[in-house]
Design an enzyme around this catalytic site. Sequence first.
Site, PDB file in Angstrom:
ATOM      1  N   CYS A  90       4.554  -3.631   6.690  1.00 52.34           N
ATOM      2  CA  CYS A  90       4.649  -4.841   5.581  1.00 52.34           C
ATOM      3  C   CYS A  90       6.470  -5.147   5.172  1.00 52.34           C
ATOM      4  CB  CYS A  90       3.831  -5.032   4.637  1.00 52.34           C
ATOM      5  SG  CYS A  90       4.330  -3.139   4.049  1.00 52.34           S
ATOM      6  N   PRO A 131      -6.370   0.793   1.761  1.00 53.61           N
ATOM      7  CA  PRO A 131      -7.361   1.201   0.687  1.00 53.61           C
ATOM      8  C   PRO A 131      -8.369   0.731   1.927  1.00 53.61           C
ATOM      9  CG  PRO A 131      -5.448  -0.282  -0.331  1.00 53.61           C
ATOM     10  CD  PRO A 131      -4.965   0.250   0.914  1.00 53.61           C
ATOM     11  N   ALA A 190      -4.858   4.409   7.031  1.00 55.08           N
ATOM     12  CA  ALA A 190      -6.188   2.701   6.882  1.00 55.08           C
ATOM     13  C   ALA A 190      -6.237   2.788   5.199  1.00 55.08           C
ATOM     14  CB  ALA A 190      -7.237   3.370   7.013  1.00 55.08           C
TER      15      ALA A 190
HETATM   16  C1  LIG Z   1       0.208   0.303   4.359  1.00 54.83           C
HETATM   17  S1  LIG Z   1       0.069   1.343   3.910  1.00 54.83           S
HETATM   18  C2  LIG Z   1      -2.218   0.948   4.830  1.00 54.83           C
HETATM   19  C3  LIG Z   1      -2.509  -0.063   4.467  1.00 54.83           C
HETATM   20  C4  LIG Z   1      -4.488  -0.291   5.115  1.00 54.83           C
HETATM   21  N1  LIG Z   1      -3.970  -0.178   6.309  1.00 54.83           N
HETATM   22  C5  LIG Z   1      -5.017  -1.799   4.765  1.00 54.83           C
HETATM   23  O1  LIG Z   1      -4.951  -2.299   5.359  1.00 54.83           O
HETATM   24  O2  LIG Z   1      -5.006  -1.569   3.471  1.00 54.83           O
HETATM   25  C6  LIG Z   1       0.077   2.833   4.798  1.00 54.83           C
HETATM   26  C7  LIG Z   1      -1.348   4.469   4.385  1.00 54.83           C
HETATM   27  O3  LIG Z   1      -0.243   5.165   5.237  1.00 54.83           O
HETATM   28  C8  LIG Z   1      -0.531   5.948   5.118  1.00 54.83           C
HETATM   29  N2  LIG Z   1       0.045   7.614   5.425  1.00 54.83           N
HETATM   30  C9  LIG Z   1       1.047   7.891   5.311  1.00 54.83           C
HETATM   31  N3  LIG Z   1       1.708   8.802   5.974  1.00 54.83           N
HETATM   32  C10 LIG Z   1       0.330   8.677   7.034  1.00 54.83           C
HETATM   33  C11 LIG Z   1       0.110   9.606   7.878  1.00 54.83           C
HETATM   34  N4  LIG Z   1       1.227  11.038   8.458  1.00 54.83           N
HETATM   35  N5  LIG Z   1      -1.141   9.746   8.292  1.00 54.83           N
HETATM   36  C12 LIG Z   1      -1.645   9.261   7.759  1.00 54.83           C
HETATM   37  N6  LIG Z   1      -2.038   8.074   6.932  1.00 54.83           N
HETATM   38  C13 LIG Z   1      -0.132   7.861   6.252  1.00 54.83           C
HETATM   39  C14 LIG Z   1      -0.420   6.070   3.802  1.00 54.83           C
HETATM   40  O4  LIG Z   1      -0.919   7.209   3.140  1.00 54.83           O
HETATM   41  C15 LIG Z   1      -1.722   4.382   2.447  1.00 54.83           C
HETATM   42  O5  LIG Z   1      -2.344   3.873   2.826  1.00 54.83           O
END
Ligand SMILES: C[S@@+](CC[C@H](N)C(=O)[O-])C[C@H]1O[C@@H](n2cnc3c(N)ncnc32)[C@H](O)[C@@H]1O
Length: 425
Positions: free
Chosen positions: A372, A254, A252
Amino acid sequence: MIKTQLAAASVVGKVLAGASLTEVLTHLWRADPALSKQEKGAIQDFSYGVLRFYGQLEAILNRLLKKPLHHKNLAHLLLVSLYQLRYSKAQPYAIVDQAVSASRHLAGGKGMQGLVNAVLRNFIRYQESIVVQAAAEDFGRYSHPRWWVDKLRQQYPHHFQAILEASNQRPPMTLRVNQRKIPLADYRKLLAENAIQARWLGSNTLQLEQPLAVELLPGFTKGWVSVQDAGAQLAAPFLDVKDGMRVLDACAAPGGKSMHLLESANVLLTILDNDSSRLEQVRQNLERLQLTAEHLVCGDAAKTSDWWDGRYYDRILADVPCSASGVVRRHPDIKWLRREGDLIKFAKTQQSILNALWQILNKNGKLLYVTCSIFTEENALQIEKFLESHLDACLLPLTEEALDDGQLLPNIQHDGFFYALLQKN
Ligand SMILES: C[S@@+](CC[C@H](N)C(=O)[O-])C[C@H]1O[C@@H](n2cnc3c(N)ncnc32)[C@H](O)[C@@H]1O
């Protein structure tokens, strides 16, 4: 100017050695709090610009040098100066003079002034023909790594040039008006009263003619508006949330899409991310927008047994970690930091997150898979594999007509995203 050229050259050097641009700049702002707003703006412009056009600038530099330059810091200073000469409005000979003076401040830079002067003056003299020569190879023409261009050419034989060109543009600033706080028409009126030009892109989406600092946006601190790319604003409507639903945003931080979900309906939202510092940004967003999530959890989306409370979700948003190849115009360092082999690692992580989340989705529930990325390994191929191994899953059509295969390619209006809406039978 000398100070900003030197600082940008050092930032570029650190990124090319493997560091993230955002982190290097954040570190620099902390290390040198005396930097003025203008100096920070210039350092940011030079370092983003060099990384955006690194392939082209490097190809130009190679043509201007008689023999390879082993002094890396000096090479980075020359790249910054070439960027300024090609893309800024500053007086060319002022840029050259400053670069010559700046080179004196580099360790081992003494005695290099003649070279700096000759390289930059030759560029001014023969600029147009050198730029044409630099475009003779893909690296110089598209300013992306060769493997990246080859992959796009193979995956999008008709669109790869347009994708690469869009990825080298400066990104627009796009807003999402908070429908809980202010009607769109009223917010547009407010922007006009503040002489801020904006275009309506449909729904609650407005694109500004010129980017500006968020503090200058009317009602920003009161949560009337958020900054979010138009492509990212498709997620919440695709997920089709209704009042009272149990919803999970599994990756989720930031929190851009979480906030949009909470603005769209009165849902019971669990916000999950495995990065506690990024979850702090979600908290700040909740506070600014005066929204409430049911749970805010730090945990691994692929290890549901660590945090799941046993109640199934009606909707799940899986905005999984990915190559971020669709948002390169906002983060030009990404294209130089990624390696081709990273795609396999991302695909594995995405697969394990998707498989785990599927187990905690209600029957008839919907899961929206988002990246993305523009690479099919993380997108269409990933979903194809998932559907083959999950007979209780079906792929639903997306409401956006232009998105029949789920792949949104980057263009002037939005970044690149992939969407797949899955329903559990
Ligand atoms: C693409 S970003 C999300 C952007 C967000 N959905 C938004 O719209 O602002 C991906 C996120 O996934 C988190 N992440 C990476 N691996 C993960 C995991 N195994 N479990 C939960 N979160 C994870 C990262 O820390 C990052 O914040």
